[in-house]
Design an enzyme around this catalytic site. Sequence first.
Site, PDB file in Angstrom:
ATOM      1  N   ASP A  30       0.847  -1.172   0.000  1.00  0.00           N
ATOM      2  CA  ASP A  30       0.000   0.000   0.000  1.00  0.00           C
ATOM      3  C   ASP A  30       0.897   1.240   0.000  1.00  0.00           C
ATOM      4  O   ASP A  30       2.101   1.153   0.275  1.00  0.00           O
ATOM      5  CB  ASP A  30      -0.913  -0.020   1.225  1.00  0.00           C
ATOM      6  CG  ASP A  30      -1.966   1.063   1.191  1.00  0.00           C
ATOM      7  OD1 ASP A  30      -2.390   1.448   0.090  1.00  0.00           O
ATOM      8  OD2 ASP A  30      -2.357   1.536   2.275  1.00  0.00           O
ATOM      9  N   ASP A  55      -0.279   5.047   1.060  1.00  0.00           N
ATOM     10  CA  ASP A  55      -0.517   5.930   2.200  1.00  0.00           C
ATOM     11  C   ASP A  55      -0.523   5.144   3.500  1.00  0.00           C
ATOM     12  O   ASP A  55      -1.181   4.121   3.625  1.00  0.00           O
ATOM     13  CB  ASP A  55      -1.856   6.663   2.037  1.00  0.00           C
ATOM     14  CG  ASP A  55      -1.850   7.599   0.846  1.00  0.00           C
ATOM     15  OD1 ASP A  55      -0.900   8.381   0.722  1.00  0.00           O
ATOM     16  OD2 ASP A  55      -2.796   7.544   0.040  1.00  0.00           O
ATOM     17  N   LYS A  92      -9.532  -2.481  -3.466  1.00  0.00           N
ATOM     18  CA  LYS A  92      -9.497  -3.071  -2.125  1.00  0.00           C
ATOM     19  C   LYS A  92     -10.765  -2.715  -1.356  1.00  0.00           C
ATOM     20  O   LYS A  92     -11.242  -1.587  -1.463  1.00  0.00           O
ATOM     21  CB  LYS A  92      -8.282  -2.546  -1.361  1.00  0.00           C
ATOM     22  CG  LYS A  92      -6.945  -2.909  -1.963  1.00  0.00           C
ATOM     23  CD  LYS A  92      -5.783  -2.352  -1.137  1.00  0.00           C
ATOM     24  CE  LYS A  92      -5.733  -0.838  -1.170  1.00  0.00           C
ATOM     25  NZ  LYS A  92      -4.596  -0.286  -0.425  1.00  0.00           N
TER      26      LYS A  92
END
Length: 274
Positions: A30, A32, A201
């Site tokens: 991922d 952030d 996601k």
Amino acid sequence: MRQPIRSRKTMLNYCGVMRTLADVECWLTDMDGVLVHENKALPGAADLIQQWLDRGTEFLVLTNNSMFTPRDLAARLRTSGLDVPEERIWTSANATAEFLKQQKSDGTAYVIGQAGIITALHDAGFTMTDNDPEFVVVGETRSYSFESITQAIRLIDRGARFISTNPDATGPSPDGIMPATGAINALITKATGREPYIVGKPNPMMFRSALNQIGAHSEVTGMIGDRMDTDIIAGMEAGLHTVLVTTGISTRESIEKYPFRPNEILDGVFELVD
């Protein structure tokens, strides 16, 4: 596309050997809360990216953000101190376009969104139209309009298939939270009675499309994330070795409310740097 990895380590894992960090040959991560926070690189992020590049490790940086193209995001990451090639970035827009291409090549779509999803769909061979499209695709934008939402509702009511890039109901802004893709999805669902198919996601579909992009196999791929409810559950359902870092949303205490666990919990990606 590269062929899936078939190493001795992979075959051992097929036979049921418990995987560890040492078994991971490819990485999905991922962005952030894992690599960056508030436009600043997190400790160890730049070193980890460089380590992967130096070793030829296959990896992709994943994000549910569908507004920007990988080129845009690569430029934004550079300003944060991270040098990530654009071909190493995989967005929910990329995953959505790949999914729709498999559903209907040379299809038509009415799109609510910005450059990220529009460019990805064009590259996948889709034509954008408001004249009887096969799909209505809702992505993220900072300029939702009542007219475009109304048009989407009418097209879905007439039979267009409802697709969305991600389920995030809110997003951050300097002035506080603001409605995001999931909120628009809910508005359209309320008006039409139709639920969207969401590709990003926590749908493991996004991870599978990322694995295909780098020719990796789930048995030797790790997923690094900061959220139990998106990164970890999707990674787990896609068969990946899951690594939770506590530099973002989730903490060691907050994971206790979930009925599943990541394979590893780390204080940050710096722990993955040799």
